[in-house]
Every structure is written in structure tokens, then in C-alpha cells.
Design an enzyme around this catalytic site. Structure first.
Site, PDB file in Angstrom:
ATOM      1  N   HIS A 263     -34.812  41.308 -47.764  1.00  6.84           N
ATOM      2  CA  HIS A 263     -34.215  42.445 -47.070  1.00  6.84           C
ATOM      3  C   HIS A 263     -34.334  42.260 -45.565  1.00  6.84           C
ATOM      4  O   HIS A 263     -35.323  41.722 -45.078  1.00  6.84           O
ATOM      5  CB  HIS A 263     -34.908  43.758 -47.482  1.00  6.84           C
ATOM      6  CG  HIS A 263     -34.059  44.942 -47.186  1.00  6.84           C
ATOM      7  ND1 HIS A 263     -34.013  45.515 -45.948  1.00  6.84           N
ATOM      8  CD2 HIS A 263     -33.188  45.633 -47.951  1.00  6.84           C
ATOM      9  CE1 HIS A 263     -33.154  46.519 -45.971  1.00  6.84           C
ATOM     10  NE2 HIS A 263     -32.637  46.618 -47.185  1.00  6.84           N
ATOM     11  N   ASP A 320     -30.952  46.363 -54.965  1.00  2.52           N
ATOM     12  CA  ASP A 320     -29.945  45.870 -55.893  1.00  2.52           C
ATOM     13  C   ASP A 320     -30.531  45.112 -57.086  1.00  2.52           C
ATOM     14  O   ASP A 320     -29.854  44.919 -58.087  1.00  2.52           O
ATOM     15  CB  ASP A 320     -28.966  44.939 -55.151  1.00  2.52           C
ATOM     16  CG  ASP A 320     -28.213  45.703 -54.083  1.00  2.52           C
ATOM     17  OD1 ASP A 320     -27.633  46.740 -54.419  1.00  2.52           O
ATOM     18  OD2 ASP A 320     -28.240  45.275 -52.919  1.00  2.52           O
TER      19      ASP A 320
HETATM   20  C1  LIG Z   1     -30.533  40.728 -47.337  1.00  2.00           C
HETATM   21  C2  LIG Z   1     -30.605  39.444 -46.546  1.00  2.00           C
HETATM   22  C3  LIG Z   1     -29.201  39.093 -45.992  1.00  2.00           C
HETATM   23  C4  LIG Z   1     -31.581  39.609 -45.404  1.00  2.00           C
HETATM   24  O1  LIG Z   1     -31.570  38.401 -44.740  1.00  2.00           O
HETATM   25  P1  LIG Z   1     -32.458  38.106 -43.459  1.00  2.00           P
HETATM   26  O2  LIG Z   1     -32.514  39.309 -42.591  1.00  2.00           O
HETATM   27  O3  LIG Z   1     -31.960  36.840 -42.873  1.00  2.00           O
HETATM   28  O4  LIG Z   1     -33.867  37.930 -44.104  1.00  2.00           O
HETATM   29  P2  LIG Z   1     -35.027  37.062 -43.532  1.00  2.00           P
HETATM   30  O5  LIG Z   1     -34.946  36.970 -42.040  1.00  2.00           O
HETATM   31  O6  LIG Z   1     -36.235  37.608 -44.137  1.00  2.00           O
HETATM   32  O7  LIG Z   1     -34.733  35.614 -44.145  1.00  2.00           O
HETATM   33  C5  LIG Z   1     -35.594  34.622 -43.834  1.00  2.00           C
HETATM   34  C6  LIG Z   1     -35.290  33.385 -44.621  1.00  2.00           C
HETATM   35  O8  LIG Z   1     -35.348  33.689 -46.013  1.00  2.00           O
HETATM   36  C7  LIG Z   1     -34.150  33.304 -46.635  1.00  2.00           C
HETATM   37  N1  LIG Z   1     -33.806  34.279 -47.656  1.00  2.00           N
HETATM   38  C8  LIG Z   1     -33.750  35.625 -47.495  1.00  2.00           C
HETATM   39  N2  LIG Z   1     -33.374  36.189 -48.651  1.00  2.00           N
HETATM   40  C9  LIG Z   1     -33.200  35.185 -49.537  1.00  2.00           C
HETATM   41  C10 LIG Z   1     -32.805  35.155 -50.884  1.00  2.00           C
HETATM   42  N3  LIG Z   1     -32.494  36.268 -51.544  1.00  2.00           N
HETATM   43  N4  LIG Z   1     -32.742  33.982 -51.511  1.00  2.00           N
HETATM   44  C11 LIG Z   1     -33.052  32.849 -50.855  1.00  2.00           C
HETATM   45  N5  LIG Z   1     -33.422  32.804 -49.562  1.00  2.00           N
HETATM   46  C12 LIG Z   1     -33.494  33.975 -48.927  1.00  2.00           C
HETATM   47  C13 LIG Z   1     -33.121  33.321 -45.522  1.00  2.00           C
HETATM   48  O9  LIG Z   1     -32.017  32.506 -45.856  1.00  2.00           O
HETATM   49  C14 LIG Z   1     -33.920  32.817 -44.357  1.00  2.00           C
HETATM   50  O10 LIG Z   1     -34.023  31.423 -44.491  1.00  2.00           O
HETATM   51  P3  LIG Z   1     -34.134  30.503 -43.159  1.00  2.00           P
HETATM   52  O11 LIG Z   1     -35.346  30.969 -42.444  1.00  2.00           O
HETATM   53  O12 LIG Z   1     -34.261  29.105 -43.713  1.00  2.00           O
HETATM   54  O13 LIG Z   1     -32.858  30.714 -42.392  1.00  2.00           O
HETATM   55  C15 LIG Z   1     -31.105  38.297 -47.441  1.00  2.00           C
HETATM   56  O14 LIG Z   1     -32.402  38.594 -47.907  1.00  2.00           O
HETATM   57  C16 LIG Z   1     -30.184  38.011 -48.600  1.00  2.00           C
HETATM   58  O15 LIG Z   1     -29.158  37.347 -48.426  1.00  2.00           O
HETATM   59  N6  LIG Z   1     -30.543  38.494 -49.832  1.00  2.00           N
HETATM   60  C17 LIG Z   1     -29.688  38.306 -50.967  1.00  2.00           C
HETATM   61  C18 LIG Z   1     -28.502  39.265 -50.925  1.00  2.00           C
HETATM   62  C19 LIG Z   1     -28.909  40.657 -51.221  1.00  2.00           C
HETATM   63  O16 LIG Z   1     -29.669  40.924 -52.144  1.00  2.00           O
HETATM   64  N7  LIG Z   1     -28.366  41.590 -50.461  1.00  2.00           N
HETATM   65  C20 LIG Z   1     -28.633  43.017 -50.623  1.00  2.00           C
HETATM   66  C21 LIG Z   1     -29.493  43.510 -49.517  1.00  2.00           C
HETATM   67  S1  LIG Z   1     -30.006  45.166 -49.809  1.00  2.00           S
END
Ligand SMILES: CC(C)(COP(=O)(O)OP(=O)(O)OC[C@H]1O[C@@H](n2cnc3c(N)ncnc32)[C@H](O)[C@@H]1OP(=O)(O)O)[C@@H](O)C(=O)NCCC(=O)NCCS
Length: 394
Positions: A263, A320
């Protein structure tokens, strides 16, 4: 390409763009507050109807006010014939999110107060939309299956009526209550992508329906509301608990995402995921089908373990993740999961759009107009020489 710096190229993460009185998130402790009330208290004591009143009016209703609000919602549950006709002529393969967005814009033409820009009129428009969202989603699901839409029930709750209009059967009280809880949990979440989109459009003085249409478009993407359908697709693809570990490991090692995990704001478990996990457990108990909850729990555990190994940090489920198994056990089709999110979030969007229109948390309304640094080709201060098309080299 310039490096990400300050507030730029970071998806506005952590950048404060406005004040709001509607909700607050403590991403470290995992708390979500609607208008001062913790969602854990709201799911225990309240209903989606009361939470919608709270979000729109900044206070809990009296008994009389709640009855009136409920009655207003019930009286608006039907759809204009033109909207149903529209659904009958479009391709049955149209995605429910696209149909919902289009139908909301069509509904605008039927609202007698569309261009009345008072707070009072916007509250009435908001109630109409909150009321009609379930009917729109249910009508499209039936029409695409060759069935006629069902007239709404006047006796069931907002949650119960949606499940009835979708399936033709009144849900049992526990399922109706669980679905009501899902609606409360999805109703509001501060400046997420769809709410921001809706507010941004409202800041141009576009009407409520146009603003909600924009919010719906933003919700449809898989990184936002679309994630719940993607979680279900993942559950179906993995299929068996034994396949979870290798699947998750390969996914993460190839740089892919496990949908429903992670998240942008919570750095601990999303409090909504905690509640949805327990609803998923109790639905599994009632239906006698533990497959989806067991699979989801196994994916959560495997993702946490693998994420620690690869990134050296924690990852947690978001709203979700468990909602997928919950909606599946309620008999809702996978591609309706995101529209169901919209059925709930319309309350939060409407509250935000009204807050934006009437500058309820800032000195005066302001048009959103951010800036960007130009990093494209540039031939100098005079600009590039325009070469007519017939003189350009092939
Ligand atoms: C929601 C989301 C976009 C937030 O992303 P974010 O703000 O970039 O989160 P973070 O900064 O904590 O991410 C840090 C790292 O973890 C990774 N990461 C975060 N969620 C991940 C997931 N569900 N699966 C794999 N890797 C994930 C990111 O790609 C990032 O990698 P990097 O450092 O190599 O670039 C992301 O967690 C995601 O894409 N989740 C899956 C989609 C989802 O469930 N969306 C609904 C949100 S309510």
C-alpha cells in the site's frame, strides 16, 4: 531523463495538496478515521446508510434524519428507462466498469437539479447517485446475461437490496450484514487516485456526475480499484494451496506484483484487510467452502516470506486482498468486484467533490493546476523550425 526529486516524478507520494475534513489515515499504526470515527467502531455499530450521511454531513444523524435519509435513498433506487435501453444496445462484452462510468454520465441528463450548484442540491444529487449505483451494476450484470433487470426492493437495506437486485434472492441476514460491512470499509480513503481525480475535475466547476465519472475511470485501473478483480484472477490461476509458494516466488523474483499486497500509505496491515480477513473466514464457515480463504491466507504468508528475502522488508495485505474471496463467496462475478468498490466509494467521492466545490476545508475554491518541467526536445528559445510535410525526409 531527470532524476526523481522533491515532489516530482514520485506519483505525488506524500505530497500534501489540500486540507480535508473527511478522513484521516495513520499509515504507521494502521488506523482509518471517517469524520472523526474509527472504522472499527463504524463497522461494529453503524450501517452504510448512516456512514454515507456522516461522510456527506460531517456528523452522525439523529434517528429522524437517518430515517429520512434512508427513505430518500429507497425512493431513488429505480433507473430511468433510457439508461436500461442504453444497456440493451451496447455489446454484452462491455466491461462493467466502462458501462458504469458511461451510465453515470447518461444519468446526469435525468437529474432535474444537474446545474443547481448549491450545497443542498449537490447533497440531493449525491443521494441519487449513491442510491442508483447498485441498480446500475446489477442491471448491467443481468442485461448482459440476457435477463431483465429486477425492480428494487423497498424493504431491504442498501446492502441487501444490491445483492437482491443482482441475484433475485434476498440474502440471509449475516451475508447482508457482511456486505454492509464491506460497503462501510470501502466508502472513503482520503486522497487516493480516484478521489483526487474526482476532486480535480470538480475544481474546474464540472458537475457532480462528470466528477464521479472521472473518479470511476481512475478506480478501474489495477493499481487501484481494479486490484480486487486481479486478486480473484490470481486465486483462480493458482488454484491449489500447494502451488502457492512456487507461484509467488517466481512472480516476485521476475519483478512481478502480487495483487492486493502493499500500500502507498499503510506501512503496517491495512485495518480494512484485518476485518475482511475475518469476514472471509466466517463466510467460509457458513458456506462450508474454505478453498478461497485458505488460498488467500497461503498467498499472504508466502508473499511476506519471499518479500522479506528479496527486499529485506515487510509487505502487508491491502483492502483488495481479502475482499476478492469475500465477494466470490457472496456469488459476485469477478469483473463486478471493482464496480462493487464503486457502489461503496461513491459516498466518499461525493463528500470530497462537495468539499472541493464549496471549499469546506480551505479558504476558497482553487482550480488544480500543477506544473511540470519540460524535458522534451528543444531547439533553443526560438523553438524548432517547422518543416512542411512535403519537405520532410522519409
Ligand atoms: C499499491 C502499490 C501501487 C503501492 O506501491 P508503492 O507506493 O510503490 O509501495 P512501496 O513504496 O511500498 O513499494 C516498494 C517496493 O515494493 C514493491 N511492491 C509493492 N507492492 C508490491 C506487490 N504487491 N508485489 C510486489 N512488489 C511490490 C514495489 O514495486 C517497490 O519495489 P522497488 O523498491 O524495487 O521499486 C503497490 O503496493 C502495488 O502495486 N500493489 C499491488 C496492487 C494493489 O493491490 N493495488 C491496490 C492498492 S489498495
Amino acid at each position: 531523463m531527470e532524476e526523481a526529486s522533491g515532489t516530482k516524478n514520485i506519483g505525488l507520494r506524500g505530497v500534501k495538496v489540500a486540507d480535508s475534513r473527511i478522513s484521516d489515515i495513520d499509515g504507521e499504526k494502521g488506523n482509518l478515521i471517517y469524520r472523526g470515527f474509527n472504522i472499527c467502531d463504524l463497522v461494529t455499530h453503524s450501517t452504510f446508510e448512516e456512514v454515507s450521511f456522516l461522510l456527506l454531513n460531517d456528523r452522525l444523524p439523529t434517528r429522524v434524519e437517518l430515517e429520512k435519509f434512508r427513505a430518500d435513498l429507497v425512493s431513488e433506487r429505480g433507473l430511468p428507462g433510457g439508461v436500461v435501453e442504453f444497456m440493451k444496445i451496447i455489446p454484452g462484452s462491455s466491461h462493467p466498469m466502462d458501462v458504469l462510468q458511461a451510465a453515470v454520465i447518461i444519468l446526469a441528463g435525468y437529474d432535474p437539479q444537474l446545474h443547481e450548484e448549491t450545497r443542498e442540491a449537490n447533497l440531493k444529487k449525491a443521494a441519487r447517485l449513491i442510491s442508483k449505483f447498485p441498480a446500475l451494476v446489477a442491471a448491467w450484470d443481468r442485461i448482459r446475461k440476457g435477463q431483465d433487470p429486477l425492480p428494487p426492493s423497498r424493504d431491504l437495506s442498501h446492502a441487501g437490496n444490491f445483492l437482491y437486485m443482482l441475484t433475485g434472492q434476498s440474502p440471509d441476514p449475516e451475508t447482508a450484514k457482511d456486505f454492509d460491512t464491506c460497503l462501510i470499509l470501502h466508502a472513503e480513503h482520503s486522497f487516493n487516485a480516484s478521489t483526487f481525480a474526482g476532486r480535480e475535475v470538480a475544481s474546474t466547476h464540472a458537475h457532480l456526475y462528470a466528477s464521479v465519472g472521472a473518479a470511476l475511470a481512475a478506480l478501474s485501473g489495477e493499481l487501484h480499484g481494479g486490484a480486487n478483480s486481479e486478486v480473484m484472477k490470481m486465486l483462480l490461476e493458482i488454484g491449489e494451496v500447494e502451488r502457492v509458494k512456487p507461484w509467488v516466488s517466481e512472480r516476485l523474483r521476475k519483478g512481478g506484483k502480487v495483487m492486493g499486497m502493499g500500500h502507498a500509505v499503510y506501512h503496517t496491515e491495512d485495518p480494512r484487510a484485518t476485518i475482511l480477513r475475518s469476514i472471509s473466514e466466517s463466510l467460509a464457515g457458513r458456506t462450508g467452502d474454505r478453498r478461497w480463504v485458505e488460498l488467500t491466507k497461503a498467498i499472504e504468508a508466502a508473499t511476506k516470506e519471499e518479500f522479506r528475502k528479496i527486499k529485506g522488508r515487510e509487505i502487508y495485505p491491502n483492502v483488495d486482498f481479502y475482499s476478492a474471496s469475500v465477494y466470490r463467496m457472496m456469488g459476485i462475478s469477478t469483473d463486478l468486484f471493482t464496480p462493487v468498490f464503486g457502489v461503496s466509494r461513491i459516498s466518499g467521492w461525493a463528500a470530497h467533490i462537495i468539499e472541493e466545490k464549496f471549499a469546506e476545508a480551505q479558504p476558497k475554491p482553487e482550480l488544480y493546476r500543477p506544473d511540470a518541467d519540460y524535458v522534451g526536445n528543444y531547439c533553443g528559445l526560438q523553438g524548432c523550425v517547422y518543416v512542411p510535410i512535403e519537405k520532410r525526409l522519409e
